[in-house]
Write an enzyme that holds these catalytic residues in place. Structure first.
Site, PDB file in Angstrom:
ATOM      1  CE  LYS A   1      52.933 -37.188   2.184  1.00 56.11           C
ATOM      2  NZ  LYS A   1      52.441 -38.423   2.884  1.00 56.11           N
TER       3      LYS A   1
ATOM      4  CE  LYS B   1      56.102 -39.053   5.325  1.00 56.18           C
ATOM      5  NZ  LYS B   1      56.028 -37.910   6.249  1.00 56.18           N
TER       6      LYS B   1
ATOM      7  N   GLY C   1      48.746 -43.647   4.938  1.00 55.59           N
ATOM      8  CA  GLY C   1      49.780 -44.444   5.791  1.00 55.59           C
ATOM      9  C   GLY C   1      50.559 -45.477   4.773  1.00 55.59           C
TER      10      GLY C   1
ATOM     11  CD  GLU D   1      58.868 -36.118   5.988  1.00 60.35           C
ATOM     12  OE1 GLU D   1      58.585 -36.284   7.119  1.00 60.35           O
ATOM     13  OE2 GLU D   1      58.233 -35.531   4.973  1.00 60.35           O
TER      14      GLU D   1
ATOM     15  CG  HIS E   1      49.132 -36.278  13.040  1.00 60.67           C
ATOM     16  ND1 HIS E   1      49.548 -36.766  11.883  1.00 60.67           N
ATOM     17  CD2 HIS E   1      48.135 -35.432  12.948  1.00 60.67           C
ATOM     18  CE1 HIS E   1      48.681 -36.240  10.975  1.00 60.67           C
ATOM     19  NE2 HIS E   1      47.791 -35.407  11.694  1.00 60.67           N
TER      20      HIS E   1
ATOM     21  CD  GLU F   1      47.840 -34.916   8.056  1.00 58.99           C
ATOM     22  OE1 GLU F   1      46.702 -35.358   8.093  1.00 58.99           O
ATOM     23  OE2 GLU F   1      48.945 -35.732   7.721  1.00 58.99           O
TER      24      GLU F   1
ATOM     25  CG  ASN G   1      45.495 -34.800   4.130  1.00 57.37           C
ATOM     26  OD1 ASN G   1      46.416 -35.357   3.217  1.00 57.37           O
ATOM     27  ND2 ASN G   1      45.763 -35.224   5.383  1.00 57.37           N
TER      28      ASN G   1
ATOM     29  NE  ARG H   1      42.153 -36.739   1.784  1.00 57.16           N
ATOM     30  CZ  ARG H   1      42.245 -37.128   3.135  1.00 57.16           C
ATOM     31  NH1 ARG H   1      41.587 -36.754   4.242  1.00 57.16           N
ATOM     32  NH2 ARG H   1      43.567 -37.630   3.658  1.00 57.16           N
TER      33      ARG H   1
HETATM   34  P1  ADP Z   1      42.276 -38.482   7.258  1.00 57.34           P
HETATM   35  O1  ADP Z   1      41.907 -39.604   8.038  1.00 57.34           O
HETATM   36  O2  ADP Z   1      43.455 -37.477   8.077  1.00 57.34           O
HETATM   37  O3  ADP Z   1      41.293 -37.869   6.508  1.00 57.34           O
HETATM   38  P2  ADP Z   1      43.346 -40.691   5.900  1.00 57.34           P
HETATM   39  O4  ADP Z   1      45.055 -40.632   5.238  1.00 57.34           O
HETATM   40  O5  ADP Z   1      43.280 -41.230   7.008  1.00 57.34           O
HETATM   41  O6  ADP Z   1      43.180 -39.137   6.176  1.00 57.34           O
HETATM   42  O7  ADP Z   1      42.480 -40.810   4.690  1.00 57.34           O
HETATM   43  C1  ADP Z   1      41.178 -40.699   4.746  1.00 57.34           C
HETATM   44  C2  ADP Z   1      40.411 -41.802   3.998  1.00 57.34           C
HETATM   45  O8  ADP Z   1      40.754 -41.611   2.679  1.00 57.34           O
HETATM   46  C3  ADP Z   1      40.851 -43.203   4.720  1.00 57.34           C
HETATM   47  O9  ADP Z   1      39.682 -43.814   4.271  1.00 57.34           O
HETATM   48  C4  ADP Z   1      42.044 -43.676   3.635  1.00 57.34           C
HETATM   49  O10 ADP Z   1      41.788 -45.027   3.458  1.00 57.34           O
HETATM   50  C5  ADP Z   1      41.706 -43.157   2.257  1.00 57.34           C
HETATM   51  N1  ADP Z   1      42.742 -42.541   1.581  1.00 57.34           N
HETATM   52  C6  ADP Z   1      43.678 -41.870   1.752  1.00 57.34           C
HETATM   53  N2  ADP Z   1      44.510 -41.526   0.852  1.00 57.34           N
HETATM   54  C7  ADP Z   1      43.851 -42.242  -0.347  1.00 57.34           C
HETATM   55  C8  ADP Z   1      44.696 -42.368  -1.386  1.00 57.34           C
HETATM   56  N3  ADP Z   1      45.712 -42.103  -1.806  1.00 57.34           N
HETATM   57  N4  ADP Z   1      43.936 -43.336  -2.472  1.00 57.34           N
HETATM   58  C9  ADP Z   1      42.719 -43.834  -1.802  1.00 57.34           C
HETATM   59  N5  ADP Z   1      42.309 -43.775  -0.501  1.00 57.34           N
HETATM   60  C10 ADP Z   1      43.092 -42.996   0.106  1.00 57.34           C
HETATM   61  P1  ADP Z   2      49.755 -40.107   4.835  1.00 54.49           P
HETATM   62  O1  ADP Z   2      49.797 -39.373   3.520  1.00 54.49           O
HETATM   63  O2  ADP Z   2      49.800 -41.505   4.589  1.00 54.49           O
HETATM   64  O3  ADP Z   2      48.857 -39.510   5.696  1.00 54.49           O
HETATM   65  P2  ADP Z   2      51.724 -38.422   6.354  1.00 54.49           P
HETATM   66  O4  ADP Z   2      53.106 -37.854   5.787  1.00 54.49           O
HETATM   67  O5  ADP Z   2      50.727 -37.715   6.925  1.00 54.49           O
HETATM   68  O6  ADP Z   2      51.387 -39.631   5.386  1.00 54.49           O
HETATM   69  O7  ADP Z   2      52.291 -39.057   7.539  1.00 54.49           O
HETATM   70  C1  ADP Z   2      51.374 -40.285   8.394  1.00 54.49           C
HETATM   71  C2  ADP Z   2      51.689 -40.382   9.703  1.00 54.49           C
HETATM   72  O8  ADP Z   2      53.124 -40.945   9.687  1.00 54.49           O
HETATM   73  C3  ADP Z   2      51.801 -39.224  10.487  1.00 54.49           C
HETATM   74  O9  ADP Z   2      50.477 -38.847  11.132  1.00 54.49           O
HETATM   75  C4  ADP Z   2      52.943 -39.684  11.547  1.00 54.49           C
HETATM   76  O10 ADP Z   2      52.187 -40.003  12.718  1.00 54.49           O
HETATM   77  C5  ADP Z   2      53.832 -40.250  10.794  1.00 54.49           C
HETATM   78  N1  ADP Z   2      55.001 -39.734  10.358  1.00 54.49           N
HETATM   79  C6  ADP Z   2      55.134 -39.053   9.107  1.00 54.49           C
HETATM   80  N2  ADP Z   2      56.192 -38.366   8.904  1.00 54.49           N
HETATM   81  C7  ADP Z   2      56.986 -38.436  10.108  1.00 54.49           C
HETATM   82  C8  ADP Z   2      58.330 -37.999  10.476  1.00 54.49           C
HETATM   83  N3  ADP Z   2      59.134 -37.386   9.621  1.00 54.49           N
HETATM   84  N4  ADP Z   2      58.709 -38.522  11.720  1.00 54.49           N
HETATM   85  C9  ADP Z   2      57.957 -39.082  12.500  1.00 54.49           C
HETATM   86  N5  ADP Z   2      56.525 -39.594  12.277  1.00 54.49           N
HETATM   87  C10 ADP Z   2      56.318 -39.194  11.036  1.00 54.49           C
HETATM   88 MG    MG Z   3      48.706 -37.516   6.629  1.00 52.86          MG
END
Ligand code: ADP
Ligand code: ADP
Ligand code: MG
Length: 477
Positions: free
Chosen positions: A116, A158, A165, A200, A208, A275, A290, A292
């Site tokens: 990332k 992060k 998350g 960040e 979001h 995102e 993402n 996928r």
């Molecule tokens: P989104 O909901 O935007 O598709 P999420 O971050 O919520 O993305 O992830 C989708 C699903 O994949 C969730 O069930 C989460 O627990 C799982 N997931 C996300 N990142 C990972 C990871 N690096 N390893 C394992 N599971 C993951």
């Molecule tokens: P993940 O790979 O776990 O989904 P993200 O980078 O997409 O991680 O961040 C997950 C969530 O965290 C976002 O949907 C947003 O709500 C919050 N977030 C991430 N980066 C920031 C930021 N710089 N400032 C505020 N909120 C953030």
């Molecule tokens: Mg995300």
């Protein structure tokens, strides 16, 4: 053309992929762990292969067994779904090296964007705005302290390999940074086998917003509009909707164009999601791609009439998009609620167990993507999301009303769920106006839980009435 696909996943997404395969005349092969013998994705399947024991490492993350299952059953492609192996570049490489097609982006793209911190740098060079933050990963706590001083608190630590998350910490003052750094590193190391962190600036109370993109091998890249996924708990999404109630057409076009530039910069192929966070002044910042299919993809499907799994399969077979940006129409309004087996009252602790009663909503404009049935067991070993309710209507007002009535119809007994919390959220003024942000649920949780535990609150005419802001003009945008 692809004729037989191994679906390397479980739960609702495995079923979702199987459905499109069948509609395309493609034979799906489903895998399962020994804990999933009675799971719905196995129940509904034709061909199934057991790939190992209950622990994900033994089965759904077991690359060797999954590849053997695909080759042994004569598949010519693998669809990874989301989670598990979906964003593992090494898995995609292995699939391709075995002579199979990987239904997803190229391995190089997955690797590049899965890093990332590196993805941020790529986006900067492509002219996509990113949050102020570190150039690449942090080498030490000292470096983090210096940088945070420059950026100004609050900041976010992060995980470079982050997802779901995890490995993320908000830090409000310098004194808290060292401890947060260690926590975030450890969590990332545990979850991803990689403790690297980046920083960040924390954008205060943002939305979001994410854009669905599709890219084919001929270089056509389009976006399918945005999804507002700001209603989150622990940085995981609960409710998603499209279009965003507060996004102007001009900003939609601008952010959509930025999402397309992001995809082009990564030489993207297939379906993906770019995102962003959007602050109160209309500034948007890239956070990640993402690589996928996304949990909330149905919102975009019902709005555009495009089957995203079908497009993934077509693109993986070397076919090009049959529509262009001008052909994309966002028709009406769509909302999705994620149904989780969890107890919001107990800090969202998962609530596995046997589902004694299960009655699904239905009727006009309702889509259910679920993996449970009456009498089935929700395993503590896997994700607590058991299904999704998606509604589609002519405008936002009707979609909100439709979702409320769906949650009224939905009956799940035997385990705890988040359904009442979702229901209460649908009556919040900020939800009705669309002015909610990513901090909303956590900021209002005690009050929301109070409504749930005290049913008399439902008879509160203020809660049940439709506020003035809820007039047709405002809601039909
Ligand atoms: P989104 O909901 O935007 O598709 P999420 O971050 O919520 O993305 O992830 C989708 C699903 O994949 C969730 O069930 C989460 O627990 C799982 N997931 C996300 N990142 C990972 C990871 N690096 N390893 C394992 N599971 C993951
Ligand atoms: P993940 O790979 O776990 O989904 P993200 O980078 O997409 O991680 O961040 C997950 C969530 O965290 C976002 O949907 C947003 O709500 C919050 N977030 C991430 N980066 C920031 C930021 N710089 N400032 C505020 N909120 C953030
Ligand atoms: Mg995300």
């Amino acid at each position: 053309m692809i004729r037989k696909v191994l679906v390397a996943n479980r739960g609702e997404i495995a079923i979702r992929i199987m459905r499109t395969c069948r509609e395309m005349g493609i034979e799906p092969v489903m895998i399962y762990s020994t804990a999933d013998r009675e799971a719905l994705h196995v129940e509904l399947a034709g061909t199934t292969v057991c790939v190992g024991g209950p622990a994900p490492g033994e089965s759904y993350l077991n690359m060797k067994n999954i590849l053997a299952a695909a080759l042994g059953s004569g598949c010519d492609a693998i669809h990874p779904g989301y989670g598990f192996l979906a964003e593992r570049a090494d898995f995609a490489e292995l699939v391709i090296a075995s002579g199979l097609k990987f239904i997803g982006p190229r391995p190089e793209t997955i690797r590049l964007l899965g890093n990332k911190a590196r993805a941020r740098q790529l986006m900067m060079s492509a002219g996509v705005p990113v949050t102020p933050g570190s150039d690449g990963i942090l080498d030490s706590v000292d470096e983090a302290v210096d940088l945070a001083d420059q950026l100004g608190f609050p900041i976010l630590l992060k995980a470079d390999a982050g997802g779901g998350g995890r490995g993320m910490r908000r830090v409000d003052q310098a004194a808290d940074l060292p401890a947060a750094y260690v926590e975030a590193t450890n969590e990332a190391e545990q979850a991803f086998g990689n403790g690297a962190l980046y920083m960040e600036k924390l954008i205060s109370a943002p939305k979001h917003l994410e854009f669905q993109i599709l890219a084919d091998a001929a270089g056509n890249v389009i976006h399918l509009g945005e999804r507002d996924c700001s209603l989150q708990r622990r940085r995981q999404k609960m409710i998603e909707e499209s279009p965003c109630a507060t996004l102007s057409p001009e900003l939609r076009d601008e952010m959509g164009a930025a999402a397309i530039r992001a995809a082009q910069a990564a030489d993207y192929l297939g379906a993906g999601t770019v995102e962003f966070v959007l602050d109160n002044d209309g500034n948007y910042y890239f956070i990640e791609v993402n690589t996928r299919i996304q949990v909330e993809h149905p919102v975009t499907e019902v709005l555009t009439g495009i089957d995203l799994i079908r497009e993934q399969i077509r693109i993986a077979s070397g076919q090009n998009l049959t529509f262009s940006q001008e052909d994309i129409r966002l028709d009406g309004h769509a909302i999705e609620c994620r149904i989780n087996a969890e107890s919001p009252e107990q800090d969202f602790r998962p609530s596995p167990g046997r589902i004694e009663r299960f009655v699904m909503p239905g009727g006009p404009g309702v889509r259910i993507d679920s993996a449970v049935y009456p009498g089935c067991s929700v395993s503590p070993r896997y994700d607590s999301m058991i299904g999704k309710v998606i509604v589609h209507a002519r405008n936002r007002r009707e979609a909100v009303r439709r979702m409320r009535r769906c949650l009224e119809e939905l009956i799940i007994e035997g385990i705890d769920t988040n359904v009442m919390l979702l229901y209460v959220l649908l009556y919040e003024k900020d939800f009705i106006r669309g002015t909610y942000n990513t901090e909303y649920v956590e900021a209002h949780l005690p009050r929301l839980l109070e409504y749930i535990s005290n049913p008399e609150a439902y008879d509160d005419p203020v809660l049940l009435s439709v506020p003035e802001a809820y007039d047709d003009k405002e809601m039909s945008e």
